[in-house]
Design a protein around this motif. Structure first.
Motif, PDB file in Angstrom:
ATOM      1  N   SER A 147       8.164 -12.529 -17.954  1.00 37.78           N
ATOM      2  CA  SER A 147       9.564 -12.125 -17.812  1.00 37.78           C
ATOM      3  C   SER A 147       9.741 -10.650 -18.147  1.00 37.78           C
ATOM      4  O   SER A 147      10.547  -9.955 -17.521  1.00 37.78           O
ATOM      5  CB  SER A 147      10.468 -12.966 -18.718  1.00 37.78           C
ATOM      6  OG  SER A 147      10.432 -14.309 -18.316  1.00 37.78           O
TER       7      SER A 147
ATOM      8  N   GLN B 174      15.209 -15.586 -15.492  1.00 37.03           N
ATOM      9  CA  GLN B 174      14.997 -16.918 -16.062  1.00 37.03           C
ATOM     10  C   GLN B 174      16.290 -17.448 -16.690  1.00 37.03           C
ATOM     11  O   GLN B 174      16.652 -18.595 -16.510  1.00 37.03           O
ATOM     12  CB  GLN B 174      13.896 -16.813 -17.111  1.00 37.03           C
ATOM     13  CG  GLN B 174      13.346 -18.123 -17.569  1.00 37.03           C
ATOM     14  CD  GLN B 174      12.067 -17.917 -18.382  1.00 37.03           C
ATOM     15  OE1 GLN B 174      11.667 -16.795 -18.681  1.00 37.03           O
ATOM     16  NE2 GLN B 174      11.427 -19.000 -18.744  1.00 37.03           N
TER      17      GLN B 174
ATOM     18  N   ASP C  93      12.095 -15.938 -11.389  1.00 37.40           N
ATOM     19  CA  ASP C  93      11.477 -16.248 -12.678  1.00 37.40           C
ATOM     20  C   ASP C  93      11.767 -17.704 -13.029  1.00 37.40           C
ATOM     21  O   ASP C  93      12.879 -18.044 -13.435  1.00 37.40           O
ATOM     22  CB  ASP C  93      12.020 -15.300 -13.748  1.00 37.40           C
ATOM     23  CG  ASP C  93      11.189 -15.337 -15.033  1.00 37.40           C
ATOM     24  OD1 ASP C  93      10.338 -16.238 -15.164  1.00 37.40           O
ATOM     25  OD2 ASP C  93      11.401 -14.456 -15.896  1.00 37.40           O
TER      26      ASP C  93
HETATM   27 MG    MG Z   1       9.632 -16.033 -19.174  1.00 38.58          MG
END
Ligand code: MG
Ligand code: ADP
Length: 505
Positions: A46, A88, A167
């Motif tokens: 990330s 995410q 993500d």
């Molecule tokens: Mg992550």
């Protein structure tokens, strides 16, 4: 001729206080390619994407778009470079409508005001691509998480970006939604879009990706062609070792009985639960969700009232009316939902490992600050908790390390009976193997462990015996030699015959 390279990220380095999140990481994406990014929790995936998205500025490294060096210092720069990121964490505004969220900051205007009809029309058009039954007028907060995620994806696609990053997009999607998403990804590929796809799920990577780049502990490990690479190779790249001894367990002769539970009922779900527990063994509790396994443990730990039943510790009858009683008798409970029940997420590792957290329960324990430091450091080391220091905030740790913090804290109370409810749920493979090794170590030290688990391979490989529950009763028990998936599943679904018998009565 090979496809055109759209994006190159070269030698990126990003440091957070105490954590080197990216250490010389590189990644390139070609036109029409799905490039998967694989790594355990905390690997830095990330962070790399946030560098590309203009959220973090790296200390070192460069980014090239179609061969030209670019400077991405904020989200707009990133979008101007043709990059669209689905992060995410969802970043939609809950109190705004679907259309307002999709067109945030670039609303169609008419006479100086937002042209609502046009915005809603365009939104409806975009949502059609996904066959989504969502009104452009709905507030984001009225939607399910999966729907919100689809809105997020729709928004990202609406920029017509050359480079699309996702993500972990499928974490809360149903199978049907995942297959819509994959269809869309295939369409985008044909249009020459380059896609970076982050996921833990091997089956997804195999289905959708052309190449895979693996990261571990902030480092670049390698890039491979998906078709030519087996899952074993990917996993060992990801965890840095072969997983031959994934489950660690030393089975021993049965030792003396520590605990006996007789005819426990709670007046609600549980009926006549009886079992015993021996020193140094791991007793598995298997069953389907709702079978009553966690409820048994809550009764044992004094969290839920019992209407009937007896507990014997070392052969002597004991009373457990509350957690304090349970702890004074040497019980420890690591609950299923560590986030809600067990951790103070905004507090440090030190705070969370210290028994101060538990002193509400245990009377007469006084812990001073230096003692607290000592305890925290001991358990960070013992449990190999990956944290820059005991002052790190627990929320920033990976799931596996959070779980180790909870277990470590309980070990500080030196329990005789350790109850673990789904100890490896939401934990990545490397940390799972570590938790198994820790459980084995504790059993060898003579601690009696109860492990509730819905993962049958885990039950079968780790337990000396398994108690199988269904509908609030124990439907059978199997020894390590006897147990296999079929037998456990058979016992776990016994309640159909039970109900039939009851009906016949
Ligand atoms: Mg992550
Ligand atoms: P992944 O997405 O692969 O799970 P992340 O990129 O989220 O990993 O995290 C990489 C490392 O950087 C982890 O050790 C994480 O705790 C740390 N980290 C991520 N974001 C921050 C932040 N804002 N501040 C401090 N540390 C962070």
């Amino acid at each position: 001729m090979s496809a055109q390279t759209l994006l190159e990220m070269k030698n990126i380095r990003k440091q957070f206080p105490g954590v080197l999140a990216l250490d010389d990481v590189s990644l390139d994406v070609k036109s029409g390619e799905v490039h998967a990014l694989l790594g355990e929790n905390g690997a830095g995936k990330s962070t790399l994407i946030k560098v590309l998205g203009g959220i973090y500025i790296p200390e070192e490294g460069e980014i090239l778009i179609q061969g030209r060096k670019v400077h991405i210092t904020n989200v707009h720069d990133s979008q101007a470079c043709g990059v669209s990121v689905i992060h995410q964490e969802l970043v939609l505004v809950p109190k705004m409508t679907v259309a307002e969220n999709i067109f945030l900051g670039r609303e169609p205007m008419k006479h100086g005001v937002v042209h609502k009809e046009k915005m809603n029309e365009q939104t409806t058009e975009l949502l059609k691509n996904f066959d989504l039954d969502i009104s452009p007028d709905s507030l984001i907060e009225e939607l399910t998480i999966a729907q919100q995620q689809m809105v997020e994806i729709t928004k990202a696609l609406s920029f017509n970006s050359r480079i699309l990053v996702m993500d972990e997009p499928t974490s809360s999607l149903s199978d049907k939604e995942v297959s819509f998403l994959f269809d869309t990804i295939r369409k985008l590929k044909q249009q020459g879009v380059g896609i970076i796809y982050i996921s833990h799920r091997m089956s997804e990577l195999n289905e959708i990706s052309d190449r895979v780049t693996v990261m571990r502990d902030g480092e670049y490990i390698g890039t491979v062609v998906t078709e030519e690479t087996g899952n074993d190779t990917l996993i060992s790249m990801m965890v840095g070792r072969q997983l031959t001894n994934y489950y660690t367990r030393t089975f021993m002769e049965k030792k003396e009985k520590v605990l006996e539970v007789k005819n426990l009922s709670d007046g609600k779900l549980l009926k006549n639960i009886s079992f015993d527990l021996h020193k140094g063994e791991i007793l598995g509790f298997a069953g389907l969700v709702g079978a009553g396994r966690s409820e048994v443990m809550k009764c044992l730990f004094g969290l839920d009232p019992v209407t009937e039943g007896e507990f014997y510790l070392d052969g002597k009858a004991i009373q457990i009316h509350n957690p304090s009683d349970a702890m004074n008798h040497g019980f420890a409970l690591v609950p299923e939902s560590r986030k809600e029940e067990a951790l103070f997420l905004a507090q440090s590792v030190k705070f969370n490992t210290s028994i101060k957290v538990l002193s509400d329960f245990i009377k007469g324990i006084f812990v001073n600050n230096s003692k607290e430091d000592e305890i925290a450091d001991t358990y960070i080391q013992k449990m190999s908790i990956k944290t820059p220091s005991s002052r790190q905030i627990v929320e920033n740790l990976s799931g596996g390390n959070q779980q180790k913090v909870v277990i470590g804290r309980w070990l500080a109370t030196q329990p005789r009976i350790l109850i673990l409810d789904e100890p490896t749920r939401g934990v990545d493979v490397g940390a799972k193997a570590e938790i198994y090794a820790i459980m084995n170590e504790l059993a060898l030290q003579g601690i009696a462990i109860i492990m509730i688990s819905s993962e049958l391979p885990e039950v079968i490989n780790m337990s000396d015996r398994v108690m199988v529950m269904c509908n609030g009763t124990i439907t059978g028990s199997l020894s390590h030699e006897e147990m296999d998936q079929e037998k456990i599943m058979y016992l776990a679904t016994q309640h159909d015959t039970d109900t039939r018998e009851e009906l016949n009565d």
